[in-house]
Design a protein around this motif. Structure first.
Motif, short mmCIF file in Angstrom:
data_model
loop_
_atom_site.label_atom_id
_atom_site.label_comp_id
_atom_site.label_asym_id
_atom_site.label_seq_id
_atom_site.Cartn_x
_atom_site.Cartn_y
_atom_site.Cartn_z
N ILE A 62 4.45 -11.11 -10.98
CA ILE A 62 3.75 -9.91 -10.48
C ILE A 62 4.72 -8.73 -10.58
O ILE A 62 5.92 -8.94 -10.86
CB ILE A 62 3.24 -10.10 -9.02
CG1 ILE A 62 4.37 -10.55 -8.10
CG2 ILE A 62 2.10 -11.10 -8.98
CD1 ILE A 62 3.97 -10.66 -6.62
N TYR A 63 4.23 -7.52 -10.37
CA TYR A 63 5.07 -6.33 -10.46
C TYR A 63 5.90 -6.32 -11.75
O TYR A 63 7.12 -6.23 -11.72
CB TYR A 63 5.99 -6.21 -9.24
CG TYR A 63 5.25 -5.94 -7.95
CD1 TYR A 63 4.97 -4.63 -7.55
CD2 TYR A 63 4.80 -6.99 -7.15
CE1 TYR A 63 4.28 -4.38 -6.37
CE2 TYR A 63 4.10 -6.74 -5.97
CZ TYR A 63 3.84 -5.44 -5.59
OH TYR A 63 3.16 -5.19 -4.42
N ASN A 89 8.97 -8.44 -11.99
CA ASN A 89 10.07 -8.22 -11.06
C ASN A 89 9.97 -9.09 -9.82
O ASN A 89 10.85 -9.06 -8.96
CB ASN A 89 10.17 -6.75 -10.68
CG ASN A 89 10.68 -5.93 -11.84
OD1 ASN A 89 11.84 -6.06 -12.23
ND2 ASN A 89 9.82 -5.14 -12.44
N GLN A 148 4.91 -4.92 -20.43
CA GLN A 148 3.93 -5.28 -19.40
C GLN A 148 2.51 -5.10 -19.90
O GLN A 148 1.63 -5.89 -19.60
CB GLN A 148 4.16 -4.39 -18.16
CG GLN A 148 3.25 -4.71 -16.98
CD GLN A 148 3.47 -3.74 -15.82
OE1 GLN A 148 3.99 -2.65 -16.00
NE2 GLN A 148 3.08 -4.16 -14.63
N ILE A 203 11.57 -0.78 -17.01
CA ILE A 203 11.03 -1.96 -16.32
C ILE A 203 9.88 -2.57 -17.11
O ILE A 203 9.80 -3.78 -17.30
CB ILE A 203 10.50 -1.56 -14.91
CG1 ILE A 203 11.64 -1.10 -14.01
CG2 ILE A 203 9.75 -2.70 -14.26
CD1 ILE A 203 11.17 -0.50 -12.69
N GLN A 204 8.98 -1.68 -17.60
CA GLN A 204 7.78 -2.17 -18.28
C GLN A 204 8.10 -2.86 -19.60
O GLN A 204 7.37 -3.76 -20.03
CB GLN A 204 6.81 -1.00 -18.53
CG GLN A 204 6.20 -0.40 -17.27
CD GLN A 204 7.13 0.56 -16.52
OE1 GLN A 204 8.17 0.96 -17.04
NE2 GLN A 204 6.77 0.90 -15.31
N TYR A 222 5.11 3.41 -10.37
CA TYR A 222 5.57 2.55 -11.47
C TYR A 222 7.05 2.63 -11.77
O TYR A 222 7.61 1.77 -12.41
CB TYR A 222 4.75 2.81 -12.74
CG TYR A 222 5.05 4.12 -13.45
CD1 TYR A 222 5.94 4.14 -14.52
CD2 TYR A 222 4.46 5.31 -13.06
CE1 TYR A 222 6.23 5.32 -15.18
CE2 TYR A 222 4.73 6.49 -13.71
CZ TYR A 222 5.62 6.50 -14.76
OH TYR A 222 5.91 7.67 -15.40
N ASN A 223 7.71 3.70 -11.27
CA ASN A 223 9.16 3.83 -11.52
C ASN A 223 10.02 3.11 -10.50
O ASN A 223 11.23 3.01 -10.68
CB ASN A 223 9.54 5.32 -11.51
CG ASN A 223 9.22 5.97 -12.83
OD1 ASN A 223 9.51 5.41 -13.88
ND2 ASN A 223 8.59 7.13 -12.77
N VAL A 224 9.38 2.63 -9.41
CA VAL A 224 10.17 2.00 -8.35
C VAL A 224 10.60 0.60 -8.76
O VAL A 224 9.82 -0.17 -9.31
CB VAL A 224 9.33 1.92 -7.05
CG1 VAL A 224 10.05 1.12 -5.98
CG2 VAL A 224 9.01 3.32 -6.54
N LYS A 225 11.87 0.32 -8.52
CA LYS A 225 12.38 -1.04 -8.76
C LYS A 225 12.06 -1.84 -7.50
O LYS A 225 12.59 -1.56 -6.43
CB LYS A 225 13.89 -0.97 -9.01
CG LYS A 225 14.56 -2.31 -9.21
CD LYS A 225 14.70 -2.66 -10.68
CE LYS A 225 15.47 -3.97 -10.87
NZ LYS A 225 14.61 -5.12 -11.09
N VAL A 226 11.17 -2.82 -7.64
CA VAL A 226 10.69 -3.52 -6.43
C VAL A 226 11.75 -4.48 -5.90
O VAL A 226 12.57 -5.00 -6.65
CB VAL A 226 9.37 -4.29 -6.68
CG1 VAL A 226 8.28 -3.35 -7.11
CG2 VAL A 226 9.57 -5.39 -7.70
N ILE A 275 -0.67 -2.41 -11.72
CA ILE A 275 0.71 -2.77 -12.06
C ILE A 275 1.41 -3.53 -10.94
O ILE A 275 2.58 -3.84 -11.05
CB ILE A 275 1.53 -1.52 -12.44
CG1 ILE A 275 1.55 -0.51 -11.28
CG2 ILE A 275 0.97 -0.88 -13.72
CD1 ILE A 275 2.65 0.53 -11.43
N ASP A 276 0.69 -3.83 -9.85
CA ASP A 276 1.30 -4.66 -8.80
C ASP A 276 0.94 -6.14 -8.98
O ASP A 276 1.80 -6.98 -9.20
CB ASP A 276 0.93 -4.15 -7.40
CG ASP A 276 -0.57 -3.94 -7.20
OD1 ASP A 276 -1.35 -4.17 -8.14
OD2 ASP A 276 -0.96 -3.56 -6.07
#
Lengths: 313, 249
Positions: A127-128, A131, A244, A263-264, B13-17, B120-121
């Protein structure tokens, strides 16, 4: 309890992803039947019957399924699949299109893009943008699942001897019709299953410069991919996008050229065995995941790379 | 014709989870939230249809806690006409979201429903297809071009290996891919005007939908971290390492 795997194919040949999905289904345990739905799919059914560990191949050969319209496929799969404990297909664009429709018709949840099977009702998925990794348990009577093919080693394509049974079920929902298609032509290996992938990003500057990557790819027998930035800038077509929202790849070797490593993008290639980054910005996030990083101007490094590779490959 | 657009509030979308230390989920406390990027594209497409004179009214709907109203207001500022908020603090999974949206579709009778292809989650890529199934509509998923003509919509879809174009009878469900359009920014006057646009609130119970979860998340973990690599000095060293150390060529 038996498992139904919906084959991914192009009406003439079975996609390798189907063999990965059969492997995922076998990890659950029980008989694995494969449904081949399409038009003039004799060769596909034959190939599916030879795959290791397949119990039975069901064939639905009709023009209604020829273009893999989600509305028609979903009705067929819901009808055939209702007596199975699990329904699996690959998380390609076809599977992603029809499978949630199947789940809704059967009034069950879907588990998307699984990376591992923990037990018959518990599965692992990202998910995410990869990440976080979630382990989810389903309480539904039928588990409807799409599988990330790169996460499972394929079963052997030869050695099986499944029976082949023709189904006389024609489902035409009458909701949609095929108009046209535009296929990207390539002599290189399929991006999603290639052993080596060479990808370019915004740093390539234009589409013409991708020829440099293609030459390197030809030396390695590799597929060529791209970041979203390169696709959005119009350098290359969108079906080359890794990430992604594009294709998920996990080759033995991934060479990222002029890609910063958002990230994507990492979501699409982070499971590659060896990652090489070539970038002139030594602060680029791609270097944090690269096994081998080269800080250099790609326009000098890529022609050199082609020459050096020719010496050793 | 009326267009219904579904939008979701997600982590920016830019946050690093960060995964919570107790492995129950991702830490969302004090994290920047925003409209899901694919939903922004859905709103933009609806607004463009209105600008072309195809759409007459745009209704935007969101499911979730009170804070979702921010994302509905954003859509109103971008050009939607009114909002519907289905308020719940429970986690709503795709099938239940589709059932809630089905009730709204039955009430509003839109000709076209536009959703993002995935959030995107959860990265599920399911809700649009499920809604289409439940309402018996055709579906144009992963759309990169949408053309409405009379009682039909022609959708060009991004698929593995290229593009495929399908024709659907209306009403239909379309889910957006990234290349469908480039969303506009909301101007300050439009943000001010959006505050006065109607926003109706209701609960899942009002719609008679049970949102009990079918899938239970047992744990959420951080992915296996890749070991830090090395930097090589030049191309010759790189090729040597690939050949003799990594043995991948």
């Amino acid at each position: 309890m038996s498992i139904l795997v919906i084959a991914e194919h192009d009406n003439s040949s079975l996609k390798q992803a189907t063999l990965n999905v059969v492997a995922a289904a076998k990890a659950v345990g029980g008989d694995v039947d494969v449904l081949v739905a399409g038009e003039n799919v004799g060769a596909v059914a034959e190939a599916a019957a030879k795959a290791e560990g397949v119990n039975k191949v069901l064939v639905a050969d009709n023009a209604a399924y020829g273009h893999f319209l989600g509305e028609n496929l979903a009705e067929l799969v819901a009808e055939v699949g209702k007596d199975y404990g699990h329904i699996f297909t690959s998380a390609g664009t076809t599977g992603k299109d029809f499978m949630p429709r199947v789940a809704a018709l059967l009034d069950v949840a879907q588990i998307s893009d699984i990376m591992a099977v923990e037990s018959e009702d518990t599965f692992v998925r990202p998910i995410y943008a990869g990440n976080a990794i979630a382990t989810v348990k389903s309480s539904d009577k039928i588990k409807v699942i799409t599988v990330r093919p790169t996460a499972f080693d394929p079963v052997a394509a030869e050695g099986g001897s499944a029976s082949v049974e023709n189904l006389d079920i024609v489902k035409d929902a009458g909701l949609s019709s095929f108009v046209s298609e535009e296929k990207a032509k390539s002599d290189r290996p399929d991006l999603a299953s290639a052993g080596v992938v060479v990808s370019g990003g915004r740093g390539m500057q234009n589409g013409e410069n991708f020829k440099m990557l293609e030459q390197v790819a030809d030396v390695l027998g590799a597929a060529v991919g791209a970041s979203r930035a390169a696709v959005d800038a119009g350098f290359v077509p969108n079906d080359m996008q890794v990430g992604q929202t594009g294709k998920i790849v996990a080759p033995q070797l991934y060479i990222a050229v002029g890609i910063s490593g958002a990230i994507q993008h990492l979501a699409g290639m982070g499971d590659s065995k060896v990652i090489v980054a070539i970038n002139k910005d030594e602060e680029a996030p791609i270097f944090q995941v690269a096994d081998y990083g080269l800080v250099a101007d790609l326009f000098e490094a890529i022609p050199q790379l082609e020459e050096e590779l020719k010496k050793v490959v | 014709m009326k267009v219904l657009v579904a939008v979701k509030r997600v982590i920016d979308y830019n946050v690093k989870v960060r995964v919570k230390p107790d492995n129950t989920g991702v830490d969302l406390a004090n994290v920047k939230m925003a409209m899901n990027p694919f939903c922004e594209i859905a709103v933009e497409e609806a607004v463009r249809l209105k600008e072309k004179g195809v759409a007459s009214e745009i209704v935007v709907v969101s499911i979730g806690p009170k804070a979702c109203q921010e994302q509905i207001r954003t859509a109103l500022a971008l050009g939607a006409d009114r909002g519907i908020h289905i308020e719940t603090d429970e986690e709503v999974q795709s099938l239940e979201a589709a059932k809630l949206l089905k009730s709204v579709v039955e009430k509003e009778q839109p000709k076209l429903v536009i959703l993002g292809k995935q959030s995107i989650d959860s990265d599920n890529n399911q809700t649009g297809q499920m809604l289409a199934a439940l309402t018996g509509m055709g579906q144009g998923t992963f759309a990169s071009e949408v053309v409405v003509e009379g009682e039909k919509v022609t959708v060009t879809r991004e698929v593995d290996g290229g593009l495929i174009t399908v024709s659907l009878g209306l009403p239909a469900v379309v889910t957006t891919d990234l290349r469908l359009n480039e969303p506009r920014y909301a101007s300050l006057p439009n943000i001010m005007k959006a505050k006065k646009k109607p926003l109706e609130s209701m609960s899942p119970a009002d719609l008679g939908v049970d949102i009990a979860q079918r899938l239970t998340t047992l744990r959420v973990e951080a992915p296996a971290a890749r070991k830090g690599g090395i930097k090589v000095a030049d191309v010759a060293e790189l090729v040597d390492k690939l050949k003799n150390e990594a043995k991948v060529i």
